[in-house]
Structure formats: structure tokens, C-alpha cells
Design a protein around this motif. Structure first.
Motif, PDB file in Angstrom:
ATOM      1  N   THR A  99       0.859  -1.174   0.000  1.00 28.30           N
ATOM      2  CA  THR A  99       0.000   0.000   0.000  1.00 28.30           C
ATOM      3  C   THR A  99       0.896   1.224   0.000  1.00 28.30           C
ATOM      4  OG1 THR A  99      -1.742  -1.150   1.222  1.00 28.30           O
ATOM      5  CG2 THR A  99      -1.791   1.264   1.233  1.00 28.30           C
ATOM      6  N   SER A 100       0.706   2.090  -0.980  1.00 29.88           N
ATOM      7  CA  SER A 100       1.575   3.253  -1.124  1.00 29.88           C
ATOM      8  C   SER A 100       1.316   4.260  -0.006  1.00 29.88           C
ATOM      9  CB  SER A 100       1.347   3.910  -2.480  1.00 29.88           C
ATOM     10  OG  SER A 100       0.149   4.672  -2.467  1.00 29.88           O
ATOM     11  N   SER A 101       2.131   5.302   0.023  1.00 32.07           N
ATOM     12  CA  SER A 101       1.993   6.338   1.051  1.00 32.07           C
ATOM     13  C   SER A 101       0.669   7.079   0.955  1.00 32.07           C
ATOM     14  CB  SER A 101       3.152   7.339   0.943  1.00 32.07           C
ATOM     15  OG  SER A 101       4.388   6.706   1.193  1.00 32.07           O
ATOM     16  N   THR A 102       0.035   7.043  -0.217  1.00 30.33           N
ATOM     17  CA  THR A 102      -1.268   7.680  -0.379  1.00 30.33           C
ATOM     18  C   THR A 102      -2.411   6.678  -0.292  1.00 30.33           C
ATOM     19  OG1 THR A 102      -0.998   7.534  -2.789  1.00 30.33           O
ATOM     20  CG2 THR A 102      -0.367   9.607  -1.722  1.00 30.33           C
ATOM     21  N   GLY A 103      -2.104   5.470   0.194  1.00 33.69           N
ATOM     22  CA  GLY A 103      -3.158   4.497   0.468  1.00 33.69           C
ATOM     23  C   GLY A 103      -3.619   3.681  -0.719  1.00 33.69           C
ATOM     24  N   GLN A 104      -2.818   3.617  -1.781  1.00 38.22           N
ATOM     25  CA  GLN A 104      -3.224   2.888  -2.978  1.00 38.22           C
ATOM     26  C   GLN A 104      -2.469   1.561  -3.096  1.00 38.22           C
ATOM     27  OE1 GLN A 104      -3.660   5.497  -6.572  1.00 38.22           O
ATOM     28  NE2 GLN A 104      -2.606   7.013  -5.310  1.00 38.22           N
ATOM     29  N   PRO A 105      -3.146   0.491  -3.524  1.00 33.69           N
ATOM     30  CA  PRO A 105      -2.430  -0.761  -3.752  1.00 33.69           C
ATOM     31  C   PRO A 105      -1.505  -0.626  -4.952  1.00 33.69           C
ATOM     32  CG  PRO A 105      -4.682  -0.937  -4.550  1.00 33.69           C
ATOM     33  CD  PRO A 105      -4.574   0.384  -3.842  1.00 33.69           C
ATOM     34  N   THR A 389       9.503   7.851  -3.111  1.00 30.62           N
ATOM     35  CA  THR A 389       8.266   7.236  -2.617  1.00 30.62           C
ATOM     36  C   THR A 389       8.493   5.881  -1.960  1.00 30.62           C
ATOM     37  OG1 THR A 389       7.909   6.152  -4.751  1.00 30.62           O
ATOM     38  CG2 THR A 389       6.916   8.342  -4.458  1.00 30.62           C
ATOM     39  N   GLY A 390       9.715   5.343  -2.067  1.00 30.96           N
ATOM     40  CA  GLY A 390       9.970   3.972  -1.647  1.00 30.96           C
ATOM     41  C   GLY A 390       9.523   2.955  -2.676  1.00 30.96           C
ATOM     42  N   LEU A 391       9.063   3.433  -3.856  1.00 33.69           N
ATOM     43  CA  LEU A 391       8.524   2.563  -4.900  1.00 33.69           C
ATOM     44  C   LEU A 391       9.321   2.756  -6.184  1.00 33.69           C
ATOM     45  CD1 LEU A 391       4.745   3.383  -4.309  1.00 33.69           C
ATOM     46  CD2 LEU A 391       5.985   1.365  -3.464  1.00 33.69           C
ATOM     47  N   ALA A 392       9.997   1.712  -6.644  1.00 36.94           N
ATOM     48  CA  ALA A 392      10.831   1.798  -7.846  1.00 36.94           C
ATOM     49  C   ALA A 392       9.992   1.526  -9.088  1.00 36.94           C
ATOM     50  CB  ALA A 392      11.991   0.807  -7.753  1.00 36.94           C
ATOM     51  N   PHE A 400       4.148   5.702 -10.242  1.00 35.96           N
ATOM     52  CA  PHE A 400       3.697   6.257  -8.977  1.00 35.96           C
ATOM     53  C   PHE A 400       4.454   7.529  -8.601  1.00 35.96           C
ATOM     54  CE2 PHE A 400       0.796   2.986  -8.617  1.00 35.96           C
ATOM     55  CZ  PHE A 400       0.036   3.114  -7.462  1.00 35.96           C
ATOM     56  N   GLY A 401       4.956   8.234  -9.613  1.00 36.43           N
ATOM     57  CA  GLY A 401       5.500   9.562  -9.407  1.00 36.43           C
ATOM     58  C   GLY A 401       6.868   9.591  -8.778  1.00 36.43           C
ATOM     59  N   LYS A 402       7.384  10.800  -8.656  1.00 32.79           N
ATOM     60  CA  LYS A 402       8.679  11.004  -8.019  1.00 32.79           C
ATOM     61  C   LYS A 402       8.537  11.176  -6.514  1.00 32.79           C
ATOM     62  CE  LYS A 402      12.714  13.988  -7.824  1.00 32.79           C
ATOM     63  NZ  LYS A 402      13.623  12.830  -7.731  1.00 32.79           N
ATOM     64  N   THR A 403       7.501  11.881  -6.075  1.00 34.39           N
ATOM     65  CA  THR A 403       7.246  12.101  -4.659  1.00 34.39           C
ATOM     66  C   THR A 403       5.820  11.668  -4.345  1.00 34.39           C
ATOM     67  OG1 THR A 403       6.439  14.353  -4.963  1.00 34.39           O
ATOM     68  CG2 THR A 403       8.821  14.078  -4.679  1.00 34.39           C
TER      69      THR A 403
END
Length: 651
Positions: A99-105, A389-392, A400-403
Motif C-alpha cells: 500500500t503506497s503512502s497515499t493508500g493505494q495498492p 516514494t519507496g517505490l521503484a 507512482f510519481g517522483k514524490t
């Protein structure tokens, strides 16, 4: 000869069986590619075994990864809203759904092979403490204000203020997390522990690393530092920072730190610069910005030793070249982000560009080698994300963007990322690139094997695609070699791979190159394979030229310009899709330099272009039903850049 052959040839020869390559190798690989000269022809040929796969001792597949990912441990990433730490970053890269920092799977289409969590060395671990409201942080008035801004939903504003304060040297000293402090040491040990926990030799490599973030005056001189070693050695030191008295913003001091680390531990470390396009003319100097004096021999030798690679593409734009520098290159205007420096505090001037882009640096390196005896810009190429974002993520349909504020939403297509009213520098969110990945030709998926391949520069950059690319140079390649079902076997036998050297041309010979590329299995077909050449003439002038050497379809080069016509486009923007009814699944050819002069030093690298596909912006329009801003780029031609092969004349 130009041709598109069957994918079966590449699967059998270009990759030389992925299944076998996934098994740990039993024999050590050489740590240097070596140099090919006329003496190579004098080697006694051995009779090969019946099995073409027996006794292989060369890389048989590319491993894809990211050497530049930030988590909540980075001051700016945390302030922007990243809540994923190093452990989550490694889990995601290994293929887990999070789950991303904005709450998305979120999940990758395919796991990566390796990852470097490269959190900023300066103030490492500061933001988690700020977010948690640690008493010692809130006791500082500025810390309290930043905390209140974040808690009230103004994290993005706080992030820009924090970054600006650090860049301009106004960050409160009382809030600095410096090496030697308990908080800093704890963050570094946690970073090492995460890499150790998720490193699984043969399946997934979790490197230990960090980013040294020199940003004096807002000018980007960042380097990612990557350890070859395990935690037992990496834990004997703490990262080098940019703030005096313990750190420095001068890369010469970073190189001294690296040398001291190796001397102390017996380990190995390398540094990878990135985003010269935001350095405002300082990344590849002829005159050092720190001294105002011309680059000297010591600088050249140290940079060549410690900085073997350059990150040529990432979220903050592509760094191969640009139209002002390469006006005759029709593919030069690609994902440009060259409006100013990192924080927009100084606008871009055209005279800065020569010292910011990889191709220009490779050319200037030829001249510096003649003057100093060493080429400081003799680097290989990789890509990585620099995501905060912690997501590569680097795929257009899964970006999922840069930030954290740039994670998928109906608003990111019209939002502003950087806006400095004093200088007029403005960057929109849609200008952020979904890029890139590092591709490494290694014998096995381990820290030592991958790091050694980076050290010898047998690497290439991609903008997010996972195409397989080979590039070999030698003196004896023949047109029929492109028909061989084991082109890699031929390539390593007759020449050197990307990152290697050709020296002392045999009399009457011009270099030949075996160039091969296989499409991403779930990606777009290939448009063309090009060779980019740069050289220094006898009058001391630098030149460049781009040659089309293999392309898809029955297109014929223009008789006047020699350029191959456009491949066309199948992109359906309304549906954010395309068809592979144009292009080719594979391109392979042998190319001979028609303009070779044995007395002129030169470099050659491969550039492979895919057919047009929808950019991440097109997917957002389709999925969110929003209208893009005028001028928003909606399609992209994904590409790969190989590390160069250099030619050096006799001295």
C-alpha cells in the motif's frame, strides 16, 4: 548489413538461456573487460566442445534494477509524504504488493533483480523523528513550525522549505543529524539491516548504499555511493555528508572518504553521479567550480577511478544530450528538464549545457585525456528512478510519481512541482519522467557479480523498458556474425563488450561492431538501433555523428541525409494503447565505421529506440477522465543507451 531477425535467435544467442543464468556461477569472473588490440589475433584458438554452452565464462543475461531509490529516511522524501521505509522498498522491488503512502495498492509488473536504497546521507533519519514529534526536534522553533505544517496537511510546502534551507545553507544546525550522533548511527544501522534482511543471492540483490547530496547554491552534484560489501564492513563507517566540519560539498573530498573506507575495511565502493542537467554547468567541468582552476591530472585520475558510471536517465529528465548540443540528432529532444538548477534558484543558460550532458562529457573527456593523460569522463551508462516514494516504478502504465504528492490522482496532470517566481523557473508535474532502470550484464545475481559488472562498465541504461541490448566492438566482425545463433559467443570471442576498449588499430582496419537488441517481452517493438560516435580530430576539434545501423521494416535511408524515415505510430491516445503491428521484435547487425581515422581517439555507444507508445500522462487521462494542460507530452519513444566502447590510437 541491416536486418530484423527472429526472436528465437536472440533468445538462444543474445541471452544464452535465462534459466541457466539464474543459477549461481561456479567460476569467478574477471573484474575488468580488458583491451582488444592486434595481439588478440595471435591467440591460439581452442577447439570448442560440442555443447556450445559448456565452459561459458561470460554474462548470459541482463539484470534489471534501480540504484537510486529514496524512502521515508530521506529528509525531503519524508517531508513530501513518503511513509515507506527501506524494508518496504526492498519488499516492493522483490515483487510484493504494498500500500503506497497515499493508500493505494501497488505492485510491479515483474520483480526487479536488484535495488539500492540510496537515502540522503545528510540528515538521514531526521524526518521520521520530525514526523513522530520527537521532543528534541520540537524544542527547536523551526522544527516545531515544520511539524505543524506537516500535521496541518502542508507537507509539500514544508518539504520545499526544508530542501531550500538545506540547499542554501540555512538549515538549523541544532536540527542536523550528523555522523557520530546516536540518531544518525541508528538510521544507518537500520538501513544496513534492511539490505541484509532482503538480500538473497541468486534471486534478489539488496545493495547497501546512500546518496551524497552536494547541492550548494541549488546546483546538483549528487552521487550515489554503492558498497560491494556486506554489513560487516559497511557498518564500520558512517556515510559521508556535505556539511562541514565532518563533511564537504566537494566531490574530491568524497573520493578521499571512499579511499579511506577501502583502506580501513578492505572493501570496495563506487560512486554514480546523476542529473547533470540540474547542475547548471558544474557536473562535467573543464574548470572546477570549487577552485576556478582548470581540471588537473589528480582530479581526472580520481574521478576516473571512483566514478565508473553515470546515471543518464531518471525522473528528473533525460541526460544523454539535447537539441542545442546535438542539432542534427532527431531524437535529441527527449524528456528534457533543463530550465534551471535543482531548486530553481538559478535559470539555465545555454553555455551551461555542454557541461551537463553525457554525450558532451564523453567528447570533452577525449580532449582532457590528451591534455592530462587520463580521461575523467570515461564512464558507463545506467538509468535509475530517483523516486522519493519507496517505490521503484518506471513503467508508463504503472508510474507512482517522483514524490508522494505525485502518486496517481486526478490532480497530478495539472499540478506544479517547482515554481520559483524570482527566477521564472517552473516545472509541472506532467514533466516528471517515468524513468529509468539500470541493466547490468553479470554472471549471477549477487552483490559481488553485479558490482563487478558495474565497475567494468558492462551496463546500459533504459528509460523503463526491459529490452535486452548487446554491443560488442572489435576488428574482425563480419556480416555473417549477425546471422549466428549465438551472437554473444561471437561477440566475446572476437571483441569486447560495452564498457571496453579498442587500442592500436591493425593496419588498414576499421572497427566493427556487433549490435543486437531484443524487445521487452511485454513491451513495444523496436524502431531502430543506432550507434553514436564522438571523436577528436587532429586539429583538436570535437565531433559527433549518429548512425542508423539496424531498423525495422522495409524503410530506406534518405539518399541525401542518410537518415531512416520515421517508423510511424500506432498509438491510440483515447484508449491509451498501441499495437505492435510496426517495428520488430529483434534487431541485429554488424556495422563498420565508414569514417574511421586510426589517429583520432573516439568512442561509440548504442542507442535503441522503441516505436511510440503512450506516456504515463496518456494513461492518467484515460483512467481519471481529466483534461491535460496544453503542451503536455502524451507519447514517448522508450529507449536504451549502452555504455561506450572507446578507441585509443597508439601513442
Amino acid at each position: 548489413m541491416l536486418k530484423a531477425t527472429t526472436a528465437g535467435l536472440a533468445i538462444a544467442g543474445l541471452l544464452l538461456t535465462v534459466v541457466a543464468a539464474q543459477q549461481p556461477a561456479s567460476q569467478p569472473i574477471a573484474t575488468d573487460i580488458g583491451t582488444l588490440d592486434q595481439k588478440a589475433a595471435e591467440r591460439v584458438a581452442r577447439k570448442p566442445p560440442y555443447s556450445p554452452y559448456a565452459d561459458r565464462d561470460f554474462p548470459t543475461r541482463p539484470f534489471f534494477g534501480d540504484t537510486h531509490l529514496h524512502t521515508s529516511f530521506s529528509m525531503d522524501a519524508g517531508a513530501f509524504g513518503a511513509r515507506l521505509g527501506p524494508k518496504e522498498a526492498y519488499r516492493f522491488a522483490r515483487g510484493e504488493q504494498l500500500t503506497s503512502s497515499t493508500g493505494q495498492p501497488v505492485k510491479l509488473s515483474r520483480p526487479l533483480d536488484f535495488l539500492v536504497v540510496a537515502d540522503h546521507s545528510d540528515n538521514m533519519g531526521f524526518f521520521p523523528d520530525l514526523f513522530a514529534g520527537k521532543p528534541e526536534v520540537l524544542a527547536n522553533p523551526t522544527g516545531r513550525r515544520w511539524y505543524d505544517m506537516i500535521q496541518s496537511g502542508k507537507g509539500g510546502e514544508a518539504a520545499l522549505e526544508i530542501i531550500g534551507a538545506f540547499s542554501q545553507g540555512t538549515f538549523p544546525q541544532a536540527l542536523m543529524y550528523n555522523p557520530g550522533t546516536r540518531a544518525y548511527r541508528g538510521a544507518w544501522q537500520e538501513t544496513i539491516a534492511a539490505a541484509e534482511q532482503f538480500n538473497e543471492p541468486g534471486r534478489f540483490t539488496a545493495f547497501i548504499g546512500y546518496e551524497w547530496t552536494s547541492t550548494t547554491g541549488g546546483n546538483n552534484l549528487h552521487r550515489n555511493v554503492i558498497f560491494r560489501d556486506n554489513g560487516d564492513k559497511a557498518s564500520q563507517v558512517e556515510p559521508f555528508t556535505t556539511q562541514p566540519p565532518m563533511g564537504s560539498d566537494n566531490p574530491r573530498e568524497l573520493w578521499k572518504w571512499m579511499a579511506a573506507y577501502e583502506q580501513k575495511t578492505g572493501g570496495s565502493v563506487l560512486a554514480i553521479p546523476h542529473n547533470g542537467n540540474l547542475s547548471n554547468g558544474r557536473m562535467f567541468p573543464l574548470v572546477e567550480s570549487f577552485t576556478g582552476k582548470p581540471v588537473d591530472r589528480e582530479y581526472a585520475e580520481q574521478r576516473a577511478k571512483w566514478e565508473r558510471l553515470y546515471e543518464v536517465t531518471q525522473t528528473k529528465g533525460d541526460g544523454e544530450t539535447q537539441p542545442f548540443l546535438s542539432p542534427n540528432d532527431e531524437f535529441a529532444n527527449f524528456e528534457r528538464w533543463d530550465k534551471g538548477n535543482l531548486d530553481g534558484s538559478a535559470a539555465k543558460q545555454k553555455e551551461m549545457l555542454e557541461f551537463e550532458y553525457a554525450r558532451a562529457a564523453l567528447k570533452n573527456g577525449l580532449k582532457l585525456e590528451q591534455e592530462l593523460g587520463t580521461n575523467p569522463y570515461k564512464f558507463g551508462l545506467i538509468g535509475s528512478t530517483d523516486s522519493h516514494t519507496g517505490l521503484a516504478t518506471a513503467e508508463e502504465d504503472n508510474f507512482f510519481g517522483k514524490t508522494a504528492p505525485q502518486e496517481p490522482s486526478p490532480h497530478r496532470l495539472t499540478a506544479t512541482f517547482v515554481d520559483n517566481p524570482k527566477t521564472g523557473v517552473k516545472v509541472m508535474d506532467w514533466e516528471v519522467s517515468s524513468s529509468g532502470y539500470a541493466a547490468v550484464w553479470a554472471r549471477e545475481n549477487t552483490r559481488t557479480s553485479l558490482w563487478d559488472a558495474m565497475q567494468r562498465k558492462e551496463t546500459y541504461a533504459t528509460t523503463g523498458t526491459r529490452m535486452a541490448v548487446r554491443f560488442f566492438g572489435g576488428w574482425e566482425f563480419e556480416a555473417k556474425d549477425a546471422y549466428n545463433r549465438l551472437p554473444a559467443q561471437v561477440g566475446y570471442t572476437k571483441g569486447v563488450p560495452m564498457g571496453g576498449d579498442l587500442a592500436a588499430a591493425p593496419k588498414g582496419k576499421a572497427p566493427t561492431f556487433l549490435a543486437a537488441a531484443l524487445k521487452d517481452p511485454i513491451g513495444a517493438n523496436l524502431d531502430r538501433y543506432q550507434v553514436v560516435k564522438g571523436w577528436l580530430d587532429k586539429q583538436g576539434k570535437l565531433h559527433e555523428k549518429v548512425y542508423d545501423v539496424a531498423w525495422s521494416g522495409g524503410r530506406k535511408p534518405d539518399p541525401k541525409t542518410g537518415k531512416v524515415p520515421s517508423v510511424g505510430s500506432t498509438v491510440d491516445l483515447a484508449e491509451a494503447t498501441w499495437t505492435n503491428t510496426i517495428g520488430a521484435p529483434e534487431l541485429i547487425a554488424v556495422w563498420k565505421d565508414p569514417d574511421f581515422d586510426s589517429e583520432q581517439p573516439a568512442f561509440y555507444y548504442g542507442r535503441v529506440i522503441e516505436i511510440p507508445t503512450p506516456r504515463w500522462t496518456a494513461y492518467d487521462v484515460k483512467r481519471f477522465g481529466v483534461k491535460p494542460l496544453p503542451g503536455t507530452q502524451m507519447t514517448i519513444t522508450e529507449r536504451a543507451y549502452t555504455s561506450p566502447i572507446w578507441y585509443t590510437p597508439k601513442r
